[in-house]
Scaffold this active site. Structure first.
Site, PDB file in Angstrom:
ATOM      1  N   ASN A   1       0.809  -1.227   0.000  1.00 56.61           N
ATOM      2  CA  ASN A   1       0.000   0.000   0.000  1.00 56.61           C
ATOM      3  C   ASN A   1       0.842   1.278   0.000  1.00 56.61           C
ATOM      4  O   ASN A   1       0.594   2.202  -0.749  1.00 56.61           O
ATOM      5  CB  ASN A   1      -0.984  -0.013   1.174  1.00 56.61           C
ATOM      6  CG  ASN A   1      -0.297  -0.154   2.515  1.00 56.61           C
ATOM      7  OD1 ASN A   1       0.814  -0.663   2.629  1.00 56.61           O
ATOM      8  ND2 ASN A   1      -0.951   0.315   3.552  1.00 56.61           N
TER       9      ASN A   1
ATOM     10  N   LYS B   1      11.760  -9.494   0.609  1.00 57.46           N
ATOM     11  CA  LYS B   1      10.754 -10.179  -0.203  1.00 57.46           C
ATOM     12  C   LYS B   1       9.657  -9.148  -0.469  1.00 57.46           C
ATOM     13  O   LYS B   1       8.819  -8.893   0.391  1.00 57.46           O
ATOM     14  CB  LYS B   1      10.176 -11.393   0.516  1.00 57.46           C
ATOM     15  CG  LYS B   1       9.109 -12.119  -0.311  1.00 57.46           C
ATOM     16  CD  LYS B   1       8.372 -13.150   0.520  1.00 57.46           C
ATOM     17  CE  LYS B   1       7.244 -13.771  -0.291  1.00 57.46           C
ATOM     18  NZ  LYS B   1       6.228 -12.767  -0.730  1.00 57.46           N
TER      19      LYS B   1
ATOM     20  N   SER C   1       3.947  -9.167  -3.765  1.00 54.64           N
ATOM     21  CA  SER C   1       3.708  -9.640  -5.140  1.00 54.64           C
ATOM     22  C   SER C   1       2.889  -8.639  -5.943  1.00 54.64           C
ATOM     23  O   SER C   1       2.981  -8.595  -7.171  1.00 54.64           O
ATOM     24  CB  SER C   1       3.002 -10.997  -5.112  1.00 54.64           C
ATOM     25  OG  SER C   1       3.843 -11.992  -4.546  1.00 54.64           O
TER      26      SER C   1
ATOM     27  N   GLY D   1       1.742  -5.374   7.340  1.00 57.52           N
ATOM     28  CA  GLY D   1       0.666  -5.973   6.570  1.00 57.52           C
ATOM     29  C   GLY D   1      -0.485  -6.380   7.475  1.00 57.52           C
ATOM     30  O   GLY D   1      -0.667  -5.841   8.567  1.00 57.52           O
ATOM     31  N   SER D   2      -1.257  -7.350   7.031  1.00 62.18           N
ATOM     32  CA  SER D   2      -2.461  -7.746   7.746  1.00 62.18           C
ATOM     33  C   SER D   2      -2.139  -8.473   9.043  1.00 62.18           C
ATOM     34  O   SER D   2      -1.085  -9.109   9.188  1.00 62.18           O
ATOM     35  CB  SER D   2      -3.327  -8.651   6.858  1.00 62.18           C
ATOM     36  OG  SER D   2      -2.718  -9.931   6.723  1.00 62.18           O
ATOM     37  N   THR D   3      -3.076  -8.392   9.977  1.00 64.74           N
ATOM     38  CA  THR D   3      -2.916  -9.084  11.249  1.00 64.74           C
ATOM     39  C   THR D   3      -2.879 -10.594  11.044  1.00 64.74           C
ATOM     40  O   THR D   3      -2.133 -11.303  11.735  1.00 64.74           O
ATOM     41  CB  THR D   3      -4.062  -8.696  12.199  1.00 64.74           C
ATOM     42  OG1 THR D   3      -3.973  -7.293  12.475  1.00 64.74           O
ATOM     43  CG2 THR D   3      -3.995  -9.466  13.503  1.00 64.74           C
TER      44      THR D   3
ATOM     45  N   VAL E   1      -1.705 -12.377   8.459  1.00 68.37           N
ATOM     46  CA  VAL E   1      -0.382 -12.802   7.995  1.00 68.37           C
ATOM     47  C   VAL E   1       0.658 -12.554   9.083  1.00 68.37           C
ATOM     48  O   VAL E   1       1.543 -13.383   9.310  1.00 68.37           O
ATOM     49  CB  VAL E   1       0.002 -12.060   6.699  1.00 68.37           C
ATOM     50  CG1 VAL E   1       1.431 -12.409   6.277  1.00 68.37           C
ATOM     51  CG2 VAL E   1      -0.968 -12.417   5.578  1.00 68.37           C
ATOM     52  N   GLY E   2       0.550 -11.427   9.773  1.00 66.69           N
ATOM     53  CA  GLY E   2       1.498 -11.107  10.834  1.00 66.69           C
ATOM     54  C   GLY E   2       1.482 -12.139  11.954  1.00 66.69           C
ATOM     55  O   GLY E   2       2.528 -12.491  12.507  1.00 66.69           O
TER      56      GLY E   2
ATOM     57  N   GLU F   1       4.089  -4.425  12.134  1.00 60.64           N
ATOM     58  CA  GLU F   1       3.117  -3.332  12.083  1.00 60.64           C
ATOM     59  C   GLU F   1       1.941  -3.854  11.285  1.00 60.64           C
ATOM     60  O   GLU F   1       2.047  -4.066  10.080  1.00 60.64           O
ATOM     61  CB  GLU F   1       3.742  -2.089  11.445  1.00 60.64           C
ATOM     62  CG  GLU F   1       2.914  -0.840  11.665  1.00 60.64           C
ATOM     63  CD  GLU F   1       2.145  -0.434  10.437  1.00 60.64           C
ATOM     64  OE1 GLU F   1       0.909  -0.641  10.444  1.00 60.64           O
ATOM     65  OE2 GLU F   1       2.749   0.066   9.500  1.00 60.64           O
ATOM     66  N   LEU F   2       0.809  -4.084  11.982  1.00 61.01           N
ATOM     67  CA  LEU F   2      -0.277  -4.857  11.399  1.00 61.01           C
ATOM     68  C   LEU F   2      -1.522  -4.013  11.173  1.00 61.01           C
ATOM     69  O   LEU F   2      -1.435  -2.809  10.992  1.00 61.01           O
ATOM     70  CB  LEU F   2      -0.557  -6.067  12.301  1.00 61.01           C
ATOM     71  CG  LEU F   2       0.676  -6.921  12.629  1.00 61.01           C
ATOM     72  CD1 LEU F   2       0.318  -8.056  13.572  1.00 61.01           C
ATOM     73  CD2 LEU F   2       1.333  -7.446  11.365  1.00 61.01           C
TER      74      LEU F   2
ATOM     75  N   CYS G   1      -3.021   1.424   6.499  1.00 57.37           N
ATOM     76  CA  CYS G   1      -3.275   0.862   7.830  1.00 57.37           C
ATOM     77  C   CYS G   1      -3.710   1.934   8.819  1.00 57.37           C
ATOM     78  O   CYS G   1      -4.389   1.642   9.800  1.00 57.37           O
ATOM     79  CB  CYS G   1      -2.031   0.136   8.334  1.00 57.37           C
ATOM     80  SG  CYS G   1      -0.557   1.176   8.407  1.00 57.37           S
TER      81      CYS G   1
ATOM     82  N   GLU H   1     -11.420  -4.317   9.412  1.00 54.03           N
ATOM     83  CA  GLU H   1     -10.629  -3.302   8.711  1.00 54.03           C
ATOM     84  C   GLU H   1     -11.045  -3.334   7.242  1.00 54.03           C
ATOM     85  O   GLU H   1     -10.843  -4.332   6.554  1.00 54.03           O
ATOM     86  CB  GLU H   1      -9.132  -3.603   8.848  1.00 54.03           C
ATOM     87  CG  GLU H   1      -8.251  -2.567   8.163  1.00 54.03           C
ATOM     88  CD  GLU H   1      -6.773  -2.898   8.258  1.00 54.03           C
ATOM     89  OE1 GLU H   1      -5.954  -1.963   8.235  1.00 54.03           O
ATOM     90  OE2 GLU H   1      -6.440  -4.095   8.350  1.00 54.03           O
TER      91      GLU H   1
END
Length: 483
Positions: free
Chosen positions: A152, A175, A178, A229-231, A233-234, A251-252, A285, A379
């Protein structure tokens, strides 16, 4: 600078990935192809981590002034290539020009803050309870840091880890997301190369999460994994990292709330709320998700907020007067549409029709929302503002805190000191008085509480995250032992 980015960057070389899979990079506004990248696999990942590990002691051994000079050259490279960076942010992440300019400035600010880190790697001396002993503590780099880049604010949020990591003597493997492999990784590698950074400092392995995602975290080389990123995935990353007692900086997600108290300037609050809700089509976020308004001014606020939002233009992010650009992909667009409809079905009032064209959603406003409705509970990550009614200040605080998230927030009031008192009661890592929730300053602590993450970025706080402390004692006089 390159015009297309289709290769990985490992040990200073642009190389093809070894996977049989590819990453198709496309413009989210018009679907235009931006290039095809052959993905990295586990072999590429191992090469990158091993190269970073091999070079790291040499990089850390450079003098503070030498590392600072590299960062200064990186600032020059960014300044010289601003138009190139803005073009890529627009076409790859759907950024409008204003947001792209903000993003570049934020990235440069964290680099400037990082310039001080090489000389802030300070230790201490301390007395000892043992006669003749001297105590010292020394600060050193963690080693190799693994960075999973976001899509983002891809450029800034990647630089936010890369610059302080390099300044403190670490090397980095990235990384990139994508959805934005260029602006969250490959373009940055190009800038670092132009700035003359040594080959072993930063490596970029664009690859699918299904192929290298878990191994990126569990690989034995990195000492810390940085992720924005998202909670969901975190949480997975934290679980993987914990198995190897590996540190994380996370940081989610956020479900950020603005409280508008009855003495607030309604017009100013409405304008700030509109910008904080719809900037970068709400895909931040920090974006405002819930606007909680005191009952006494609720109707007036709704009227002025709707008026402010209707003046916002949505469309092609390359145009100067556009504030809302495309949603990152069709799946997210459909998810947002379903969430809005479910919220309406549960009793919310829709003030602006749900309109979408070419993955662009025009600003959506929902009033009479309650915390248990989907668009307020989750969210959204889209241009959707939910307006909630509070009968009192205490209820407004309760509504704001009634969320598993706690990243950023805002309070609007003419009594600034009282606003600070309210802010102290909010379960949020950051709160802004008489401003919207989207704020980031390179010298101030950035991070959340609860499910919005762990650790803090920026300033002295990231210095703590990316370095380690060693205690060394020196027995200056003979010590007598009872043996």
């Amino acid at each position: 600078m390159q015009t297309q980015y289709t290769k990985l960057f490992i040990n200073g070389q642009w190389v093809n990935g070894s996977s049989k899979k590819t990453i198709e990079n496309t413009n989210p506004y018009n679907g235009e192809s931006l290039g095809t990248i052959t993905s990295a696999n586990a072999i590429d990942l191992d090469r990158a981590y091993r190269a970073a590990e091999t070079y790291q002691p040499e990089w850390e051994a450079l003098s503070p002034g030498e590392r600072q000079n590299y960062l200064l050259r990186l600032l020059d490279a960014i300044e010289s290539n601003k138009d190139h960076i803005i073009k890529w942010l627009i076409q790859e992440s759907g950024s409008i020009k204003t947001k792209a300019a903000i993003e570049i400035q934020s990235a440069m600010s964290i680099i400037r803050e990082s310039l001080s880190f090489p000389t802030r790697m300070q230790g201490t001396t301390a007395p000892s309870n043992i006669e003749g002993k001297e105590n010292y503590s020394f600060r050193s780099a963690k080693g190799v840091i693994g960075l999973i880049g976001p899509w983002n604010f891809p450029f800034h949020l990647a630089i936010r880890t890369i610059a302080p990591a390099l300044a403190t003597g670490n090397t980095v493997v990235v990384k990139p997301a994508s959805e934005t492999p260029v602006t969250s990784g490959l373009l940055i590698a190009d800038l670092l190369q132009e700035a003359g950074f040594p080959a072993g400092t930063v490596h970029v392995v664009a690859g699918r999460g299904s192929e290298i995602g878990d191994e990126f975290v569990t690989h034995p080389v990195p000492k810390l994994i940085s992720f924005t990123g998202s909670t969901e995935v975190g949480t997975h990353i934290a679980e993987l990292a914990s198995k190897g007692l590996k540190e994380t900086a996370l940081e989610l997600g956020g479900n950020n709330a603005m409280i508008v108290l009855p003495d607030a300037d309604i017009q100013k609050a409405a304008n700030a709320a509109a910008f904080g809700s719809f900037l970068h089509q709400g895909q931040i976020c920090l974006a405002l998700n819930r606007i909680i308004i005191h009952h006494d001014i609720y109707d007036s606020f709704v009227e002025q907020f709707v008026q402010a939002a209707k003046g916002i233009k949505a469309g092609d992010p390359a145009l100067d007067n556009v504030l809302v650009g495309p949603i990152i992909n069709k799946e997210q667009l459909e998810h947002i549409q379903q969430m809005v409809q479910k919220t309406i079905d549960q009793g919310a009032k829709l003030h602006t029709a749900f309109r979408s064209e070419d993955q662009v959603i025009h600003p959506v406003i929902l009033s009479e929302v309650t915390n248990d409705m989907p668009a307020a509970k989750e969210e959204v990550f889209g241009p959707v503002a939910t307006l909630l009614r509070a009968s009192s200040e205490e209820e407004a605080i309760r509504i704001a805190n009634d969320s598993p998230y706690g990243l950023s927030g805002a309070v609007f009031t003419n009594d600034r000191y009282h606003g600070m008192q309210v802010a102290r009661k909010l379960q949020s890592g950051m709160v802004h008085i008489n401003d919207m929730s989207v704020n980031d300053e390179a010298h101030m602590p950035f991070g959340g509480v609860k499910q919005s993450g762990s650790g803090r970025f920026n300033g002295e706080w990231i210095l703590e995250e990316f370095t380690t402390i060693q205690w060394i004692s020196v027995q200056a006089e003979d010590r007598h032992y009872p043996v």
